[in-house]
Structure formats: structure tokens, C-alpha cells
Scaffold this motif. Structure first.
Motif, PDB file in Angstrom:
ATOM      1  N   VAL B  68      36.127  27.071  52.525  1.00  0.00           N
ATOM      2  CA  VAL B  68      35.113  27.381  51.520  1.00  0.00           C
ATOM      3  C   VAL B  68      34.446  28.706  51.841  1.00  0.00           C
ATOM      4  N   GLY B  69      34.393  29.587  50.863  1.00  0.00           N
ATOM      5  CA  GLY B  69      33.715  30.865  51.068  1.00  0.00           C
ATOM      6  C   GLY B  69      32.443  30.947  50.256  1.00  0.00           C
ATOM      7  N   ASP B  70      31.376  31.339  50.898  1.00  0.00           N
ATOM      8  CA  ASP B  70      30.117  31.584  50.203  1.00  0.00           C
ATOM      9  C   ASP B  70      29.434  32.736  50.904  1.00  0.00           C
ATOM     10  N   VAL B  87      37.206  20.742  56.740  1.00  0.00           N
ATOM     11  CA  VAL B  87      36.603  21.786  55.907  1.00  0.00           C
ATOM     12  C   VAL B  87      36.136  22.921  56.815  1.00  0.00           C
ATOM     13  N   VAL B  88      36.527  24.124  56.480  1.00  0.00           N
ATOM     14  CA  VAL B  88      36.043  25.288  57.225  1.00  0.00           C
ATOM     15  C   VAL B  88      35.194  26.121  56.273  1.00  0.00           C
ATOM     16  N   GLN B  89      33.949  26.317  56.643  1.00  0.00           N
ATOM     17  CA  GLN B  89      33.076  27.137  55.796  1.00  0.00           C
ATOM     18  C   GLN B  89      33.072  28.569  56.322  1.00  0.00           C
ATOM     19  N   ILE B  90      33.319  29.505  55.431  1.00  0.00           N
ATOM     20  CA  ILE B  90      33.168  30.911  55.795  1.00  0.00           C
ATOM     21  C   ILE B  90      31.933  31.399  55.059  1.00  0.00           C
ATOM     22  N   THR B  91      30.961  31.895  55.783  1.00  0.00           N
ATOM     23  CA  THR B  91      29.866  32.551  55.078  1.00  0.00           C
ATOM     24  C   THR B  91      30.063  34.042  55.277  1.00  0.00           C
ATOM     25  N   THR B  92      30.206  34.745  54.163  1.00  0.00           N
ATOM     26  CA  THR B  92      30.599  36.157  54.248  1.00  0.00           C
ATOM     27  C   THR B  92      29.444  37.054  54.681  1.00  0.00           C
ATOM     28  N   GLU B  93      28.256  36.461  54.832  1.00  0.00           N
ATOM     29  CA  GLU B  93      27.127  37.220  55.369  1.00  0.00           C
ATOM     30  C   GLU B  93      27.532  38.023  56.598  1.00  0.00           C
ATOM     31  N   ALA B  94      28.274  37.329  57.465  1.00  0.00           N
ATOM     32  CA  ALA B  94      28.702  37.957  58.704  1.00  0.00           C
ATOM     33  C   ALA B  94      29.590  39.173  58.434  1.00  0.00           C
ATOM     34  N   PHE B  95      30.176  39.206  57.241  1.00  0.00           N
ATOM     35  CA  PHE B  95      31.051  40.329  56.900  1.00  0.00           C
ATOM     36  C   PHE B  95      30.328  41.275  55.937  1.00  0.00           C
ATOM     37  N   GLY B  96      29.015  41.309  56.015  1.00  0.00           N
ATOM     38  CA  GLY B  96      28.242  42.212  55.178  1.00  0.00           C
ATOM     39  C   GLY B  96      27.975  41.644  53.798  1.00  0.00           C
ATOM     40  N   GLY B  97      27.914  40.309  53.702  1.00  0.00           N
ATOM     41  CA  GLY B  97      27.602  39.694  52.414  1.00  0.00           C
ATOM     42  C   GLY B  97      28.672  39.965  51.376  1.00  0.00           C
ATOM     43  N   SER B  98      29.921  39.990  51.818  1.00  0.00           N
ATOM     44  CA  SER B  98      31.013  40.340  50.916  1.00  0.00           C
ATOM     45  C   SER B  98      31.136  39.332  49.776  1.00  0.00           C
ATOM     46  N   GLN B 108      41.150  34.120  60.207  1.00  0.00           N
ATOM     47  CA  GLN B 108      40.164  33.619  61.172  1.00  0.00           C
ATOM     48  C   GLN B 108      39.879  32.137  60.944  1.00  0.00           C
ATOM     49  N   ALA B 109      39.780  31.759  59.673  1.00  0.00           N
ATOM     50  CA  ALA B 109      39.485  30.355  59.350  1.00  0.00           C
ATOM     51  C   ALA B 109      40.619  29.445  59.814  1.00  0.00           C
ATOM     52  N   LEU B 110      41.850  29.965  59.811  1.00  0.00           N
ATOM     53  CA  LEU B 110      43.009  29.149  60.198  1.00  0.00           C
ATOM     54  C   LEU B 110      42.931  28.718  61.665  1.00  0.00           C
TER      55      LEU B 110
END
Lengths: 118, 228
Positions: B68-70, B87-98, B108-110
Motif C-alpha cells: 500500500v502506498g500513501d 501487508v506492506v505500507q509504503i509512506t512516500t513521505e520518506a521519499f519526499g512526499g512523492s 524495497q517493499a519486496l
């Protein structure tokens, strides 16, 4: 605002090319980066230009301009073989009315050349 | 170009780095025999709700997982985790709020997933109808969701998402009687943007379209398994 990621990828590539064999013996300063952007990509040229300028600011290639060539959307009709340009979405062959068309250009997102002082 | 300059030709795809990682992801999916479906839509179209109802409806021992990306929060992951799937949550904040997921974020999530123990992996992209369309993640198919509350003309306003998708899911169709919504206009806009795009009109609450969606998924999985 994925133009930021695209500008970053572009900058990475330019730096790679400049460090690679294509740039061996090149002494002239890099002045311009040429790219081709298809009209069927989700990229806004002005935003990309702005992001590029922000991205190169403070790097070794600060001030290097980004020249964007926009590529029109073209498609070939699988019905009658006619190839034509589309300015609007809605791909209907202007010759035979078929909607079975194959996009032939317009999805480009390419680095084309680096312009250096000779 | 002036006499004082010359051009050094290069010709590469700008997103080559992303596409390379996407190819690598694709190879890993194929080796593990996992079918990967990337859900793309505006915020609030119903991606998480669709998954909440898809996961319990999977039959035949299909083992599913979700990435899940948010931009922020783990709310979606919490909603999905109760269905007892990884479930793997990706919060894109860490990537500059992409505003979208890229192939490297998926890679990375894999690391947090055991691909060999999965048959089906959903990627719930960041809610955004523009940027996710441009990025190959290595998935088998993109599915574009469009809720009727967004209006009829989103397909022609954001054509790329519907051109790269292999299925359009029209959500919240049970709300149509309460809206001034022209179903035929929406259908015509979709047809205009991508005449070959199959469409499922769906309501989670009445169950309309759910069978067609599950059948589409099963067919995708069967095809992915054959290719892998």
C-alpha cells in the motif's frame, strides 16, 4: 509532480554520460541538454524545465539549459493502414472511422543529446 | 546549436533506471509465480474498499499480499491487515512526499514479503490519476478505478491512466440514482480514450460487478502462471 523524479533521473543520466566513454576527450563546457517528450506522456514541459533548473542549481552543471522537443501523437490505423497525427484524444481513424489504432509516437521520454562548447 | 557548440548524441530513456528495476521486479514475480496487479485511481475512489472485499472473496486457496502506498499514515494497511494477509505500507513521505510509487520503492517493499508464499500481489498506488500512470513497477496489469462521484469526464481529463490500464473499474455505481450522473457519457468517454479497455461497473454494497472482477483476476492469475 512526478516531473521532480523525472528531472532527477535525467540529471543522474547526464552525470553518468559525462563520466562515461561518450565524453572522453570532451573539454568544452556543457551548455544544453536535449530531450524529447511525447505529448502522450503525463509530463508538463514547463514544470520539467522548472524542476530541472532547481535540480542542477548548486551542482557542477548549474545553469545548463534543458531543451525540450515535444513529439506529436501519431497512430497507425489497423483497419486501413493510414498513419496520422492526433491532436485530441479519442483515437478514431480520420480515413475509415476505425477505433483500432496503434500508437506509433507520443510516448517518448528520451534524453537525446548533450550540447557542449566545441 | 551554433558553430561554437556541438551535440553529443546519447538517446536513452529518461526513466531507464526505473524501467530497469521494473524489469528486475518482473523477473522476481515470474520466478515466484506471483501475479501483480497495480491499482491506480484518484484519492477516495475506493481502492482500499475494493481490496477489503476482494481479499475475503478469493477462492481456491489463493494466497494474496498487498503493498500500500500513501503519502502519510498507515491507516490503509491497518484496514487490510485484519484480513490476515501480509501487508506492506509504503509512506512516500520518506521519499519526499512523492505522489506515486516507483519500481525502486516496490523493490524495497519486496524485502518485507515472502514472494514464494504468494500467488497474487496487489499494489495499491498513491491516490493520484496522473503520476502513477507513467511508472512501470514490473506489474502484470494496471487497473484504473473511477468512482461515479468524480464525474463522467475523468477519462478524457486524465487519459494516460486509462490508456495504460488493462481494466477500468467503475466504483460506487449504487450511488447513481442519487446523483445527476450520466452513465452513458462516462462509457462514451472511456470508449473514446481507450476503445479496447474492458470495464466493470461495481458496487461493493450491492455486490454488482464483484463476480466479473473476481473472474478477471482469476484469468490474469492463470495467464501470469503460464508465463512464469
Amino acid at each position: 509532480m512526478h516531473e521532480a523524479s523525472i528531472a532527477q533521473s535525467l540529471l543522474d543520466q547526464v552525470e553518468q554520460v559525462m563520466a562515461g566513454p561518450a565524453f572522453e576527450g570532451v573539454t568544452g563546457r556543457l551548455v544544453r541538454v536535449h530531450v524529447r517528450i511525447g505529448r502522450m506522456t503525463a509530463v508538463v514541459p514547463d514544470v520539467l524545465r522548472f524542476m530541472w533548473a532547481a535540480m542542477v542549481d548548486g551542482t557542477a552543471i548549474e545553469g545548463v539549459a534543458l531543451e525540450i522537443e515535444e513529439v506529436p501523437i501519431r497512430a497507425r490505423c489497423n483497419g486501413c493502414g493510414e498513419e496520422q497525427e492526433f491532436v485530441d484524444i479519442g483515437f478514431v481513424c480520420g480515413r475509415c472511422g476505425s477505433t483500432d489504432v496503434e500508437i506509433t509516437s507520443g510516448r517518448e521520454l528520451n534524453l537525446v543529446s548533450l550540447e557542449v562548447e566545441s | 546549436m551554433t558553430d561554437a557548440t556541438r551535440r553529443i548524441p546519447v538517446i536513452t530513456r529518461i526513466l531507464e533506471a526505473n524501467d530497469r528495476v521494473a524489469d528486475e521486479n518482473r523477473r522476481r514475480f515470474a520466478e515466484a509465480g506471483v501475479c501483480v496487479v497495480n491499482l491506480v485511481s484518484s484519492p477516495g475512489a475506493g481502492k482500499t474498499t475494493l481490496l477489503e472485499h476482494t481479499l475475503p472473496a478469493l477462492r481456491g486457496g489463493v494466497r494474496a499480499g498487498v503493498i500500500v502506498g500513501d503519502i502519510a499514515t498507515t491507516r490503509d494497511a491497518e484496514r487490510l491487515a485484519v484480513h490476515d494477509v501480509p501487508v506492506v505500507q509504503i509512506t512516500t513521505e520518506a521519499f519526499g512526499g512523492s505522489c506515486h510509487l516507483e519500481a525502486t520503492t516496490i523493490r524495497q517493499a519486496l524485502d518485507a514479503l515472502d514472494l514464494d508464499s504468494l500467488d497474487l500481489l496487489f499494489v495499491e498506488n498513491v491516490g493520484n490519476l496522473v503520476c502513477p500512470a507513467e511508472f512501470d513497477l514490473g506489474e502484470h496489469a494496471k487497473v484504473a478505478l473511477l468512482s461515479v462521484t468524480e464525474g463522467e469526464d475523468k477519462p478524457i481529463k486524465y487519459p494516460l491512466a486509462f490508456q495504460v490500464a488493462e481494466l477500468a473499474v467503475i466504483t460506487k455505481i449504487d450511488l447513481v440514482p442519487h446523483l445527476r450522473y450520466d452513465l452513458d457519457a462516462m462509457r462514451a468517454f472511456l470508449e473514446k480514450v481507450n476503445p479496447r479497455l474492458p470495464r466493470v461497473e461495481m458496487s461493493i454494497y450491492t455486490g454488482q460487478g464483484l463476480d466479473a472482477w473476481m473472474a478477471w483476476l482469476e484469468e490474469k492469475m492463470a495467464r501470469a502462471a503460464k508465463r512464469g
